[in-house]
Design a protein around this motif. Structure first.
Motif, short mmCIF file in Angstrom:
data_model
loop_
_atom_site.label_atom_id
_atom_site.label_comp_id
_atom_site.label_asym_id
_atom_site.label_seq_id
_atom_site.Cartn_x
_atom_site.Cartn_y
_atom_site.Cartn_z
N PHE A 30 0.84 -1.20 0.00
CA PHE A 30 0.00 0.00 0.00
C PHE A 30 0.88 1.25 0.00
N ARG A 41 -2.02 8.86 2.59
CA ARG A 41 -2.24 7.44 2.90
C ARG A 41 -3.71 7.14 3.19
N TYR A 45 -7.20 4.08 1.60
CA TYR A 45 -8.13 3.21 2.35
C TYR A 45 -9.58 3.63 2.13
N TYR A 46 -9.80 4.87 1.78
CA TYR A 46 -11.15 5.33 1.46
C TYR A 46 -11.67 4.61 0.22
N LYS A 49 -10.22 -1.03 0.49
CA LYS A 49 -10.03 -1.57 1.85
C LYS A 49 -8.89 -2.60 1.89
N THR A 50 -8.71 -3.31 0.78
CA THR A 50 -7.68 -4.35 0.73
C THR A 50 -6.91 -4.24 -0.59
N LYS A 51 -5.76 -4.87 -0.60
CA LYS A 51 -4.99 -4.91 -1.84
C LYS A 51 -5.72 -5.73 -2.91
#
Length: 192
Positions: A30, A41, A45-46, A49-51
């Motif tokens: 990330f 950063r 995440y907004y 949520k995940t890679k």
């Protein structure tokens, strides 16, 4: 016109796309994406949520881009043989990137196939899109029964040439290989 939020999300997808290609999916963090996209950063995440969510967005983006390209070729390139040769030309046109990082589709699928089968199935859609389009071209050339096998053969030849050219860092091999594929295609067209 895209909103600021849509532009930020696209910047993240573009950065992830480049990093997944150059470094590989598993070796990209990330933090790498945040740095490449030059976004705070918290923004990443907004949107993701995940890679895995990010990878799926990258695959969706690649699919959309590829569909547009293939659609444009259908409109602007007159014959199936010329469209197939345009497909092969991508390899030659992409020589520096292919020697550095391999095929974006092939390397991603190989990486994910090792221990992430659910993600590999998502990435396989890229191959499926090309395979179906190539089969359509072969069918239009006069090979409706053999279209699927011919499309797989063309993809296999291309992937093999890319791997060997990358392993040996040999742009000449890539050039000779694409010329040989074109000769094969022209012979098929002659006998259709």
């Amino acid at each position: 016109m895209a909103t600021k939020s849509e532009r930020t999300q696209q910047r993240i997808i573009d950065a992830a796309n480049q990093l997944f290609y150059r470094k590989g999916y598993n070796r990209t963090s990330f933090t790498d994406v945040v740095d490449e996209a030059e976004v705070p950063r918290g923004n990443i995440y907004y949107y993701f949520k995940t890679k895995e969510d990010m990878l799926r967005a990258v695959i969706k983006h690649r699919m959309e881009t590829t569909r547009l390209m293939l659609s444009e070729w259908e409109k602007s390139i007159k014959t199936p043989l010329d469209r197939l040769e345009r497909f092969v030309q991508i390899m030659y046109d992409s020589t520096p990137a292919l020697l550095r990082s391999g095929c974006p589709m092939g390397s991603l699928n190989v990486e994910l196939a090792k221990d992430q089968p659910e993600l590999k199935n998502d990435a396989k859609q890229l191959f499926d899109l090309f395979q179906q389009w190539l089969a359509k071209q072969f069918a239009q050339m006069g090979y409706p029964e053999e279209a699927r096998e011919l499309s797989l053969e063309l993809m296999a030849r291309g992937q093999g040439i890319i791997v060997i050219a990358q392993v040996y860092q040999d742009p000449g091999f890539l050039e000779r290989g694409t010329k040989e594929i074109n000769r094969w295609l022209e012979n098929l067209d002659r006998y259709a």
